[in-house]
Structures are given as C-alpha cells and as structure tokens.
Design an enzyme around this catalytic site. Structure first.
Site, PDB file in Angstrom:
ATOM      1  N   TRP B 290     -15.067  14.513  -5.998  1.00 36.05           N
ATOM      2  CA  TRP B 290     -14.320  15.400  -5.094  1.00 36.05           C
ATOM      3  C   TRP B 290     -14.692  15.132  -3.641  1.00 36.05           C
ATOM      4  O   TRP B 290     -13.858  15.225  -2.738  1.00 36.05           O
ATOM      5  CB  TRP B 290     -14.626  16.858  -5.474  1.00 36.05           C
ATOM      6  CG  TRP B 290     -14.004  17.848  -4.526  1.00 36.05           C
ATOM      7  CD1 TRP B 290     -12.773  18.422  -4.621  1.00 36.05           C
ATOM      8  CD2 TRP B 290     -14.586  18.386  -3.324  1.00 36.05           C
ATOM      9  NE1 TRP B 290     -12.544  19.275  -3.576  1.00 36.05           N
ATOM     10  CE2 TRP B 290     -13.647  19.265  -2.759  1.00 36.05           C
ATOM     11  CE3 TRP B 290     -15.806  18.208  -2.693  1.00 36.05           C
ATOM     12  CZ2 TRP B 290     -13.893  19.970  -1.590  1.00 36.05           C
ATOM     13  CZ3 TRP B 290     -16.053  18.902  -1.512  1.00 36.05           C
ATOM     14  CH2 TRP B 290     -15.100  19.773  -0.980  1.00 36.05           C
ATOM     15  N   HIS B 291     -15.970  14.776  -3.446  1.00 36.09           N
ATOM     16  CA  HIS B 291     -16.431  14.582  -2.073  1.00 36.09           C
ATOM     17  C   HIS B 291     -15.801  13.373  -1.404  1.00 36.09           C
ATOM     18  O   HIS B 291     -15.661  13.336  -0.180  1.00 36.09           O
ATOM     19  CB  HIS B 291     -17.958  14.432  -2.035  1.00 36.09           C
ATOM     20  CG  HIS B 291     -18.659  15.731  -2.188  1.00 36.09           C
ATOM     21  ND1 HIS B 291     -18.904  16.297  -3.418  1.00 36.09           N
ATOM     22  CD2 HIS B 291     -19.142  16.601  -1.270  1.00 36.09           C
ATOM     23  CE1 HIS B 291     -19.517  17.455  -3.243  1.00 36.09           C
ATOM     24  NE2 HIS B 291     -19.670  17.672  -1.950  1.00 36.09           N
ATOM     25  N   GLY B 292     -15.459  12.387  -2.180  1.00 41.29           N
ATOM     26  CA  GLY B 292     -14.859  11.218  -1.546  1.00 41.29           C
ATOM     27  C   GLY B 292     -14.529  10.159  -2.563  1.00 41.29           C
ATOM     28  O   GLY B 292     -15.131  10.095  -3.639  1.00 41.29           O
ATOM     29  N   PHE B 447     -13.558  15.132   3.667  1.00 41.19           N
ATOM     30  CA  PHE B 447     -13.314  15.450   2.254  1.00 41.19           C
ATOM     31  C   PHE B 447     -12.081  16.324   2.089  1.00 41.19           C
ATOM     32  O   PHE B 447     -11.685  16.670   1.035  1.00 41.19           O
ATOM     33  CB  PHE B 447     -14.540  16.138   1.641  1.00 41.19           C
ATOM     34  CG  PHE B 447     -15.814  15.339   1.861  1.00 41.19           C
ATOM     35  CD1 PHE B 447     -15.780  13.944   1.811  1.00 41.19           C
ATOM     36  CD2 PHE B 447     -17.007  15.962   2.130  1.00 41.19           C
ATOM     37  CE1 PHE B 447     -16.935  13.207   2.022  1.00 41.19           C
ATOM     38  CE2 PHE B 447     -18.163  15.230   2.340  1.00 41.19           C
ATOM     39  CZ  PHE B 447     -18.139  13.856   2.290  1.00 41.19           C
TER      40      PHE B 447
END
Lengths: 566, 447
Positions: B290-292, B447
C-alpha cells in the site's frame, strides 16, 4: 482526542495569544538571532573571512574613537596598501590619530557605497578612498559578480542598523534590492540565510570549550577584544607570494595572465556613467556635504603590468581622477602612475610588506599635508626612484688578504667585492656599520630568498701562500630566534664553485658574538696544495645575521675566543 | 472547497475522485436499500472493483509491468512491455481505502448511508486529510457532520496548536534530519561504518515519524478549525515494546483499517494458527505494498509480518512469560530495545530502494563485517552536525516524555494565552530560523 472546555477560550484570548506569539517572534529575531548570526559571522567560519561582517561594528568603534580619525575604504588593493598603525606613527600633524583600514576583498564602489551613511555617522575626519582603474568598470552580466553583490549586501544588511540606511538605496539596482534589508522583516529574512550555520557554530564553540574567540577561525578578532582596535587599523595581511617566487616565475605569471587581463574591464575603465561612477559621485557628494574630507588614492600595480597596457588605455581613469578632484574637500594622491619596484608587490596589484612600508610614509605625508592645508599638487609627486637607486649600489674595498701568519683575521666590513641580490625584487643587502664594526643582513623581516645564489653576497679575495690544512672561522651573531643563517662558498680560479656550507649556529637574540666554524658541511676547512688564490663568498640565506670577522688558521686545535683573539 | 483544493493539487485527477465518490455513493445507497444479498454483494463488488482498479492502474500497473519485464528479461531475454508512465493521483491510497470502508461498513450494516451526496462528497474528499490521511471511518465523520457545527474558540486554539506543532516537527526535526539520512543513503559510501548506518537509520526513523505525524497534526488542526475532530494517527510509536505494540501506535488509522477490512475477513486469529499466519502475512505484505509500488515496501511489510509472527510465538513461551512476570521493568526495557532495534532496521528497507546499498546497510546494521570509524563518521556527515545531533537528542527525550503527560499538544493547548503565545512564538521563531535551505516534501504524499 484533545478537548478543552468550550468556555475556556474566547476570541479575545486567542487574539491576545496571537499578539504575544508575534511579539515573541520579533523579540527572538531581533535580540537573539541577529546577534547570534552577527557574532557567528565574525567569529566562526561561516564566512570565508569574518572581515566581511565587521564593517558596521568597525564604524561604530571608529565613531567612539576620540582623536583624529581617517577611514580607508576600497578593495583588497587599499586593504593591502594601508597600515593604519604605521601611518598613524609616521604622521606629524596629529598625535594619536586613528587610521582605520576597511578595505575588503572584492570591494567596489557600488558595494562599498552602502557604508557611506555609517561613515558619516562615525564622524570620520577623513576618508581614504581607493580610486584605481580597476574601480571604474562598466557593470556586466556575470553570475560571480551577482553572487558577490548578493553576498555583500546580505551580510551588510544583517549587520547594519537602521540609521546606517541612507539615500544610497536610490542607486541600488532593482535586481539587487532583494538583498538589501531596509525593514526588520527583510532583515529577518537575511538572518535566516545564516541562522542554521550560526547555531551550528555556536554549538561548536560550546562543545570545544573555547573560553575566548579563536582568532584563527575567521581571521578577525572579536568585537571589543584587545586586538580589535589594532586590527581595524592594521589588518592581517596575506603572506608573501611573489616575494617567494623567482624572477622567472613572476615573469611567466605575467606572460600567461596579463594579455587577457589587459583586455578585461579592470584595465579598460570608463570615464563616467557606470554604476561605479554613480556610486563614487554619491560617496563624494555625501561625505563632503557632511564635512568629511576625502583623499582619493591610486595605488600602483606591479611594474610589469604597465608593459602590457597600451598608450591612452587608461585615459578615462585619469579623466575620472581629475574630475573627482574638483569636488570641494576632495584631495588626490595618484600613485598609480609611479613605477614602484617589483619587490614591493606581493602580486599583480597588491602591495607586499615593503610596498606597504613605503605607502605608509607616503600616505602619512599626504594626510599631514591635508591637515597642514598644503597644496594639493603635493600629492602627485613620485619619490620612488630613491629605492631603485639605492638598490643598485654595492661597492667592495677591492683588497686582497694575504694569509701568511698562523691566524689571519679579516674584518668583515672590508669585503673585497659584493653584489646585490640577483633578484632585483629583493631589497636585502649586507649593510656596513650598522653594528659595531660588523656587517649585517638587512632588513630583517624573516623573509629569505628561496635560492641562496639569489641573495646578496660579500666576497673576500684571499691569497694563501703556504700549503697545508686551513680552518675558517666566522665571528657572528643572530638577532631573531631561528631565521638567521648564511651560506659560505669557496672558489678558486678555473675551478668550479664548491658546495654551499650553511652556517646557522648563532646565539639566539642575546647579542653575544661567537666564533663558529660548524656548518651543514661539517667544520669549514680546506687543503691548500701550494700558493693558492681563493675567494670566500658569503651569501645571505636568511636575513638578520651579523658578521664581524673572519679568521683563517692553520692550527687544527685552535679555537678562537674573545680572550685569545681580542 | 475540497474539490477545488484537490483540483489545484492534482489537476484532472479530480475526475477520479469524483468517479470514486459517485460510485461509492451509489453503491452505498443501493446496498443499504436492498435486502437481497446478491444485489448487495454486487454493489459492494462494484465499489471495491472500482476503487481497487483505480488504485491498481494508477499506482501498481507500471510496477507490475516493470516486474514482468524484469522476469521476462531473465527468462527469455524477450523485449518488455512499455510502461504507461501514469502520474500517481494525489492521495489515491487514502481516499480509495476510506470510501471502500464506507461501502463495506454499509454492507456489514455497521453504518447507514449519508443522507446527502454533498455530505458524502465532503467525507470522501475532506481536504485536510485527503492527501495523507488519517483514514477516517464514515460513521465517525457522519456523526460530526450531523451535529451542528461548533466553531468555538477552544477548537480554534487546539487547531492552531496542532498546526504549529505539526509544522514545527516537519520543519525543525524532519527536514533537518532528512539531510543526514539522505546524504548517507544517497551517496552509498562508507556503508560498512556501523556508526553511519545506525545514525542514518535513526535520522530516517525520526524523519519519517516527524514528517508523517506532522502532516497528521496539520490535518487534525485544519479540521479542528472547521469544527471536525479527526482520529489520532500516532501514539509515541518509538515507545513501543513489541512489534504488535508498534502497530497499535504507528499509522493507527491504516493499521486498524487493515485489521478490520483485511486481517479479520481473511480469518484473523480465531481460526487456528495457519489461518492466522496466512492472514497476518497477507495483511502485512499488502500493507507494505500500500505504501508504494516497489519491492522494498513489499519486503518491509513481509519483515514486519515476520516480526509480528515471531512476537506472537515468543510471547507465548513460558520462559518469556515468567520473565515478564518476575522482572517486569527489566524485561520491558529489553523488549523495548529489541523492538526499536528491529523497527529501525526495517526503516532501512523502507528507505533504501537500491538493493546493493540496502543489503550492505542491513549487514552493517546487524554488525556483520561492519566497523566503526569516528573520523570517517564525522567527515562524511553534512556540514550541520551538532545541531542535528542536538535535535535527535531533543526528539528522543521529548518522545519519551510526551506520552506521559497527555502529549505536547494537550499540554500546550491548555496553557493560558500569554504562556501559549510565548511558546508558539518561540516555536515559530525556531521554525523560521532553523528551516533548512532544502525543503523536503512530505514523505506520505507519495502514497
């Protein structure tokens, strides 16, 4: 989730908090950050040289100086030419005068103009204003020039007070206005540029436990320190440069650089209309209007410079100089056209120690004549030929000394022949009669030629009649701690010069004469086959050494002493 | 207003936000209106597919193409697919998760739809937290919208305090420490020097916390000025004494979202160890992703998953339990040290994208083949050193204490006007004068 009772605050308390916050910010900015940044600039290594940050504090100090005071303003050329303490001591017209040197590297009339009001506020009696061809160029587009202007204006904006702001603001170019802080908010913005480095430097100072300012960190003493006033008059000058180069190296430098420089803006001045001219005119107008006299000073460049300049190339400089002399209260001392000897310069356009000494005498005379209300014409008379003449003279006695007895003594001052330093830039020479019956290498300034054979030499013609071992003793003494040495060579006709023997074992500074034959080549002795004519040459290695007598003995165990020799 | 804000920040991507908002609004209403399970499920799927598609296309498609190309190159040396080069819409990870939670909660009958599209639009695109969270639950927001707006002075004071505090953390701490972390990780030199790697990890750990929590503070403060209270996102995470504790304190709105909408639906911890392991690892890997769109975030999530699993098993060991019973303080300190050591180790994975640099740094961090050379350490750091050291020390002390007294913001907010004004004025001064020349973007904006 944070919550407070709804009635705990109202718009009035919020507004009050906002005002307190704003005042706190202003307080911190003015009374904490500004002094922190200013001090760090002067005392640490934030700037390449703390001198850039002292301008306004210097004027404040000058303002508090009670006696006659003169302030030198300009570039590094004037900085390296003015020795305020020396000038003050050489002046006859005023005792205890303060001659302050605020010349600064890269300074030009436009950047220096902004201290005009501070000069007026300091109530200086006289301003020594540099006016050379290098100050009269047309402004051009250059990143490095813009960077320098930004740098100087920013630093000066941080350190100046409100009352240092004058009508010079009208001359500031639009593009430079962002770097001039006229309001507290603008000043805050300037402080911000250096604030982090200032805090870091403060931490460094705390962590290193420095109780006092480390002079060497910025090259500038702290404001109000013991050295402060002296520094304002006689700043720390750069170490010798050309003085340590050979004549060939110096000429090579000029051959490589001068053709381009001669075509550049600094040797192609304008006569009017440039920003520099406008700045000069502003400075002269404002200073004279406020009763401050101005001495325009043109400092000569290295004599080799002039060979690269064509005829009439600097006419507009001359025109400008003449034009500015028409202002009431403005005097001129244009030494630029005087040909000062090479050894007076540390580089192309900066005076070295000897040049500064001479400039000191000249400027002192000039200030005296202003104070005595003498003619303005006085200031343009060159007297420098004296140096050249003096330097070319060196005569020996022509005597030849016969060694026939066991111990033969030759008085040092009776040298048979001599030569000046081969490198004409060096003024050093063996001087007769300076001390009791001896000769002395002079002047003693701690400089030495890099190569012994470049130095001044005295020679003794000696005829040794009987074959055998001969031992050479020298009665000498040194003055300074460690830099008094000379070299000895022996020559015979048709034979190559022997190796140099460096003699450096002298008593240090107590003035006692000693006999020595210890050298870098072991005791000085020579095997003489039959009747020989030899030459003893004594070369300067480092100056300051004195030589009284030379003793030649054929007794290996003989040690000359005061009691034995007398 | 929120849409204007988003349009200014992200241009035409505002259409994606409108699309997501409209579909979720329609889905929510339809799910709520229908009692037919299939219809309800169909609308839920429409909502999830729309949001996940947006996320996949704009955030992960190029990453997948890149990974595919890499694999294809290794296997058959065949030419790769062209990347789309789509710009990442601002805040897409946040608003898609936020609106998905809305339709899921309605589907689960935990909440009811917003009554007006405008209210829902306000929830979906609420500008203070749109870009980097916190991820707000629909119900929490709705409750506040339904209440009459209370623009009281206490809220203004708290809001201003939060904003100033957030800016202070970001400008003074995050941006200054970032210079050191960036220098060490970007240059990629002297990676064997254990001092440099530990220091870089510490700097980045402080930077990312101060950066992200600062944004949250500013978001919370801005919302407060409008009379909306958003949930806290951080609770002194570096005081955590276990990986589980860390995730209860770090990015709380995301970790609770992952727990409620991923971990528990995947089986959670009530269906045996295998299911729990699967659910936990999947949640953490997806949480990392999800962060990247980068493998280092996947590995970061994986490692955190392993730490959580490891902690679960270790904490059930008799020996460990006894230690905690008999030597509570000592055990807590040791577990704090171990936890933080591991957390800061994982920051290396989060921060370093270059595999070679990452591998070298991690080896050094755990002491394999590392050395300590103080001169090299001092020489290699940026010019501003002592100030940065001081900031790190101040942060550590402040972080340790802030949890004990209800937090700095609370303590400051309740001060009387003069004390508040003095403190805020001082903070603004420090911010103004210690702002580094190079400004650093908020990390979580990516993000």
């Amino acid at each position: 989730m944070i919550s407070l009772p709804e009635d705990s605050e109202n718009l009035f308390t919020i507004a009050k908090s906002g005002i307190v916050a704003g005042l706190t910010f202003l307080f911190v900015s003015t009374f904490v950050v500004n002094p922190l940044v200013t001090n760090a600039m002067i005392e640490s290594q934030i700037l390449s040289n703390g001198r850039y940050a002292i301008v306004y504090d210097a004027h404040e100090t000058i303002g508090e100086f009670g006696d006659f005071k003169a302030t030198a303003i300009g570039s590094s050329i004037i900085r390296d030419a003015v020795d305020g303490l020396c000038i003050s001591q050489n002046m006859d017209s005023k005792t205890g005068a303060g001659i302050f040197n605020l010349g600064i590297s890269g300074g030009n009339p436009y950047t220096e103009m902004i201290q005009t009001q501070a000069v007026i506020n300091s109530k200086a009696d006289l301003v020594l204003l540099e006016l050379g061809p290098n100050n009269l160029w047309q402004f051009y587009d250059s990143q490095s020039l813009d960077d320098y202007i930004e740098f100087r204006f920013s630093i000066n904006s941080i350190t100046m007070d409100h009352d240092d702001v004058g009508s010079w603001t009208e001359l500031i170019r639009e593009r430079d206005m962002p770097y001039v802080a006229l309001t507290d908010i603008q000043k805050m913005r300037m402080n911000k540029i250096y604030s982090i480095e200032s805090v870091e430097s403060t931490f460094e100072e705390i962590s290193s436990g420095l109780p006092e300012i480390d002079f060497t960190r910025s090259g500038v003493p702290g404001i109000g320190d013991d050295d402060w006033l002296e520094y304002l008059m006689t700043p720390t000058y750069k170490p010798p440069n050309f003085e340590l180069k050979s004549s060939h190296e110096v000429r090579t430098y000029f051959e490589e650089n001068m053709p381009k420089l001669a075509n550049g803006s600094i040797y192609n001045p304008k006569s009017e209309g440039t920003l520099n001219h406008n700045s000069y005119e502003y400075i002269l107008r404002e200073l004279t209007k406020n009763g401050i006299e101005v001495l325009l000073i043109g400092i000569p460049h290295h004599p080799l410079v002039y060979q690269y300049l064509s005829e009439n190339q600097l006419d507009e400089y001359n025109l400008t100089f003449a034009k500015y002399l028409e202002y009431d209260g403005v005097y001129g001392m244009n030494m630029f056209w005087e040909e000062w000897p090479e050894w007076m310069f540390r580089d192309r356009n900066h005076l070295g120690l000897h040049g500064r000494e001479y400039a000191c005498e000249r400027i002192a005379e000039a200030i005296d004549s202003i104070n005595y209300n003498q003619s303005e014409a006085f200031f343009v008379q060159p007297t420098v030929e004296l140096f050249l003449e003096q330097k070319s003279q060196c005569d020996g006695s022509g005597l030849t000394w016969n060694v026939i007895s066991e111990n033969t003594i030759i008085p040092a001052k009776e040298y048979s022949f001599c030569s000046m330093a081969k490198d004409q830039r060096l003024p050093h020479k063996w001087e007769k009669g300076v001390t009791d019956a001896g000769i002395r290498l002079s002047p003693d300034i701690g400089l030495s030629p890099r190569n012994v054979v470049d130095g001044p030499m005295v020679g003794y013609n000696v005829t040794i009649e009987k074959p055998g071992w001969y031992f050479f003793w020298f009665e000498t003494r040194g003055e300074s701690d460690s830099d008094d040495t000379f070299a000895v060579t022996f020559e015979r006709p048709n034979l190559p010069e022997t190796s140099f023997s460096i003699i450096s074992s002298f008593p240090q500074g107590d003035g006692e004469w000693i006999w020595t034959n210890e050298s870098s080549m072991a005791p000085l002795k020579m095997w003489v086959q039959d009747s020989w004519d030899i030459t003893i040459k004594i070369w300067m290695q480092e100056d300051g050494v004195e030589l009284r007598r030379i003793l030649i003995s054929n007794e290996p165990s003989f040690i000359p002493t005061e009691e034995v020799v007398g | 207003m929120s849409l204007v804000f988003f349009w200014l920040a992200s241009g035409w991507h505002v259409l994606l936000l409108l699309l997501s908002t409209t579909i979720d609004w329609r889905s929510g209403n339809s799910i709520h209106a229908s009692s037919d399970k299939r219809v309800r499920k169909r609308w839920l799927m429409i909502s999830l597919i729309t949001n996940l598609s947006l996320l996949s296309i704009f955030k992960y498609l190029d990453f997948l193409i890149r990974s595919f190309n890499l694999a294809a190159l290794k296997i058959s040396n065949s030419p790769g697919l062209d990347e789309l080069g789509l710009a990442l819409p601002v805040g897409i990870s946040f608003y898609t998760f936020q609106t998905m939670s809305y339709t899921i909660d309605i589907y689960r009958r935990k909440t009811v739809p917003y009554q007006s599209f405008v209210d829902f639009g306000c929830y979906a695109s609420f500008f203070p937290q749109l870009v980097a969270g916190p991820i707000v639950r629909a119900d929490d927001f709705k409750t506040q919208l339904d209440r009459p707006m209370s623009y009281n002075s206490a809220n203004i004071k708290i809001g201003l305090t939060l904003i100033v505090y957030g800016l202070f953390k970001k400008i003074v701490f995050a941006d200054n420490l970032a210079l050191h972390a960036n220098q060490i990780f970007t240059e990629g030199e002297h990676l064997g020097n254990i001092g440099l790697i530990w220091w870089a990890s510490l700097c980045f750990g402080i930077q990312i916390y101060c950066d992200f929590s600062a944004y949250t503070n500013i978001a919370l403060g801005s919302a407060r000025l409008l009379g909306i209270s958003l949930p806290e996102n951080f609770k002194t995470p570096y005081a955590a004494t276990s990986p589980q504790d860390f995730w209860r304190r770090w990015h709380i709105s995301l970790s609770t979202w992952l727990r409620d909408y991923l971990y528990i639906p995947l089986g959670g911890s009530r269906h045996g160890q295998r299911v729990m392991l699967f659910a936990l690892m999947t949640t953490m890997i997806l949480g990392g992703l999800w962060h990247g769109a980068s493998w280092n975030f996947v590995i970061w999530g994986l490692v955190h998953g392993l730490l959580l699993v490891g902690h679960r098993f270790l904490s059930k060991l008799n020996l460990v339990e006894k230690l905690f019973i008999n030597f509570k303080t000592g055990s807590t300190i040791i577990s704090w040290i171990i936890t933080q050591y591991l957390v800061f180790l994982t920051w290396l994975i989060f921060r370093i994208e270059d595999v070679g640099v990452l591998f070298e740094s991690m080896k050094t961090f755990v002491g394999i083949g590392g050395y300590f050379d103080f001169s090299e350490f001092m020489l290699f750091l940026p010019e501003i050193k002592l100030l940065t050291f001081a900031l790190a020390v101040i942060f550590i002390i402040g972080h340790g204490f802030s949890g004990r007294f209800g937090g700095f913001v609370y303590q400051l907010s309740k001060q009387r006007s003069i004390a508040w004004g003095l403190t805020v004025g001082l903070m603004i001064s420090v911010m103004y004068f210690l702002q580094p020349a190079e400004s650093v973007d908020f990390i979580y904006f990516r993000f």
